[in-house]
Design an enzyme around this catalytic site. Structure first.
Site, PDB file in Angstrom:
ATOM      1  N   HIS A 162     -28.965  20.220  23.181  1.00  0.00           N
ATOM      2  CA  HIS A 162     -30.246  20.831  23.555  1.00  0.00           C
ATOM      3  C   HIS A 162     -30.138  22.316  23.898  1.00  0.00           C
ATOM      4  O   HIS A 162     -30.888  22.839  24.722  1.00  0.00           O
ATOM      5  CB  HIS A 162     -30.887  20.064  24.709  1.00  0.00           C
ATOM      6  CG  HIS A 162     -32.384  20.157  24.735  1.00  0.00           C
ATOM      7  ND1 HIS A 162     -33.158  19.897  23.630  1.00  0.00           N
ATOM      8  CD2 HIS A 162     -33.262  20.492  25.734  1.00  0.00           C
ATOM      9  CE1 HIS A 162     -34.438  20.065  23.940  1.00  0.00           C
ATOM     10  NE2 HIS A 162     -34.519  20.429  25.196  1.00  0.00           N
ATOM     11  N   GLU A 179     -25.990  18.439  17.598  1.00  0.00           N
ATOM     12  CA  GLU A 179     -27.228  19.199  17.431  1.00  0.00           C
ATOM     13  C   GLU A 179     -27.422  20.186  18.572  1.00  0.00           C
ATOM     14  O   GLU A 179     -27.095  19.907  19.719  1.00  0.00           O
ATOM     15  CB  GLU A 179     -28.412  18.226  17.385  1.00  0.00           C
ATOM     16  CG  GLU A 179     -29.744  18.893  17.087  1.00  0.00           C
ATOM     17  CD  GLU A 179     -30.866  17.880  16.930  1.00  0.00           C
ATOM     18  OE1 GLU A 179     -32.012  18.314  16.766  1.00  0.00           O
ATOM     19  OE2 GLU A 179     -30.595  16.664  16.973  1.00  0.00           O
ATOM     20  N   ASP A 204     -27.159  15.475  20.888  1.00  0.00           N
ATOM     21  CA  ASP A 204     -27.941  16.708  21.004  1.00  0.00           C
ATOM     22  C   ASP A 204     -27.641  17.375  22.338  1.00  0.00           C
ATOM     23  O   ASP A 204     -27.939  16.831  23.397  1.00  0.00           O
ATOM     24  CB  ASP A 204     -29.438  16.380  20.900  1.00  0.00           C
ATOM     25  CG  ASP A 204     -30.304  17.630  20.835  1.00  0.00           C
ATOM     26  OD1 ASP A 204     -29.771  18.745  21.014  1.00  0.00           O
ATOM     27  OD2 ASP A 204     -31.520  17.490  20.616  1.00  0.00           O
ATOM     28  N   TYR A 258     -31.280  15.945  29.271  1.00  0.00           N
ATOM     29  CA  TYR A 258     -32.182  15.885  28.131  1.00  0.00           C
ATOM     30  C   TYR A 258     -32.008  14.575  27.381  1.00  0.00           C
ATOM     31  O   TYR A 258     -30.891  14.097  27.170  1.00  0.00           O
ATOM     32  CB  TYR A 258     -31.908  17.041  27.160  1.00  0.00           C
ATOM     33  CG  TYR A 258     -32.596  16.881  25.830  1.00  0.00           C
ATOM     34  CD1 TYR A 258     -33.969  17.072  25.719  1.00  0.00           C
ATOM     35  CD2 TYR A 258     -31.882  16.496  24.699  1.00  0.00           C
ATOM     36  CE1 TYR A 258     -34.618  16.895  24.507  1.00  0.00           C
ATOM     37  CE2 TYR A 258     -32.517  16.325  23.483  1.00  0.00           C
ATOM     38  CZ  TYR A 258     -33.880  16.524  23.395  1.00  0.00           C
ATOM     39  OH  TYR A 258     -34.515  16.344  22.201  1.00  0.00           O
TER      40      TYR A 258
END
Length: 255
Positions: A193, A217, A191, A142
């Site tokens: 994800h 995140e 992140d 990602y």
């Protein structure tokens, strides 16, 4: 500005809210906003924000979800009231609470050296917070650009595979090295994800202690939100909850 919706510009240009979907989702949002929700408030008083919001929110057979809520944000009746008054919307909501807020930019790549150089370039452009995404060789990743046309085609067809163990093995040493290469005054973000199991997320938090992340995140999926307290207590890391969970039962603590 009209005293009703009858002479307002097309609905997709009226709002300033976040419409954070792309590709096929964006086309679905556009179709819903322009073809169904958009005509509903025509010739109504834009000052009736609560009435209009409920009209748009409750008129669909299937209520809620990212598509319909993004379309609703595109209409943004509250922003219309601000335009009618000739005032910024925040002034109608009690005024500003601060003069400025920190923001971050985003870099990605495959190796720590190249990514660190991009982080430092961002700092030179006055970005003290930088989100870093790292490509995992041979795996679905990602937040990174495809390395070649073959990988680009694989992503388009969604034929790649996500491998949590490969991600964990690869990402932690890269982020640690990036931290070593940039100064401690640079805030690094990452992140995940929402692709990790709770045990894997805890492992990642422990492994990234030396990277000194500003926040991590989407460490967990919405259905695992009950585990966020454990992540937050681990090493003092800020663990960001996934925004996609606001339309699930887990976001309301009933998981």
């Amino acid at each position: 500005m009209s005293d009703g919706f009858g002479r307002l510009p097309p609905v997709w240009r009226t709002g300033g809210s976040r419409r954070a979907c792309t590709g096929s989702a964006a086309r679905a949002i556009r179709a819903l906003a322009d073809g169904y929700l958009g005509p509903l408030p025509l010739d109504r008083d834009p000052a009736d924000i609560e009435d209009l919001h409920r009209l748009l929110l409750n008129s669909g057979y299937w209520r809620g979800g990212s598509i319909s809520h993004n379309a609703l944000a595109g209409i943004d009746v509250a922003d219309i009231k601000g335009k009618t008054a000739g005032l910024p919307l925040y002034s109608l909501l009690g005024g500003r609470v601060r003069d400025a807020a920190d923001a971050y930019t985003y870099v990605h790549g495959g190796g720590a050296g190249a990514i660190a150089d991009r982080v430092l370039a961002a700092v030179e452009e006055d970005w003290p917070h930088v989100r870093v995404q790292v490509a995992v060789p041979g795996k679905d990743t990602y937040g990174t650009a495809p390395g070649d046309p073959t990988e680009a085609r694989r992503r388009e067809l969604r034929s790649g595979s996500w491998d949590s163990l490969s991600y964990l093995r690869h990402i932690t040493p890269v982020l640690r090295e990036i931290r070593e290469r940039v100064s401690g005054g640079v805030e690094l973000l990452h992140d995940a994800h929402a692709r990790l199991a709770p045990s894997q997320a805890r492992e990642l938090v422990r492994a990234l202690e030396e990277a000194q992340l500003f926040f991590l995140e989407d460490a967990l999926a919405p259905e695992n939100a009950a585990h966020f307290a454990q992540l937050g207590a681990a090493r003092g890391l800020r663990a960001w909850p996934p925004p996609r969970g606001v339309f699930t039962r887990w976001s309301h603590g009933r998981g």
